[in-house]
Design a protein around this motif. Structure first.
Motif: not given
Length: 90
Positions: A18-47
């Protein structure tokens, strides 16, 4: 990026189909780009790598740590119009 490509863009197996189906239907993927302990600003390059690799096949939504205070800076740096955040109030 290999994990990202396998899980999202190439439809690798999920523990919950269901996770795969949901992502494919929505065509959106949420990501922090790194570990949950990291600040999102530190993950801009990966995102940005994810956004570039997705090449508009799906929408990459930066998430986890987006606030009203950093929303505009992150959106501008990544040249995006959408983010996911539960702490965006303003």
């Amino acid at each position: 990026l290999k994990f990202f490509a396998q899980r999202v863009l190439k439809g690798a197996h999920y523990e919950n189909n269901d996770d795969y189906l949901y992502i494919m239907i929505k065509q959106k993927y949420k990501t922090h780009g790194g570990s949950a302990a990291s600040k999102i600003e530190d993950n801009i390059t990966r995102i940005q790598e994810y956004i570039d690799y997705a090449a508009n096949r799906i929408i990459i939504l930066p998430s986890g740590g987006i606030t009203n205070d950093n929303l505009r800076a992150i959106a501008a740096e990544l040249s995006i119009n959408e983010v996911h955040g539960t702490r965006i109030v303003g």
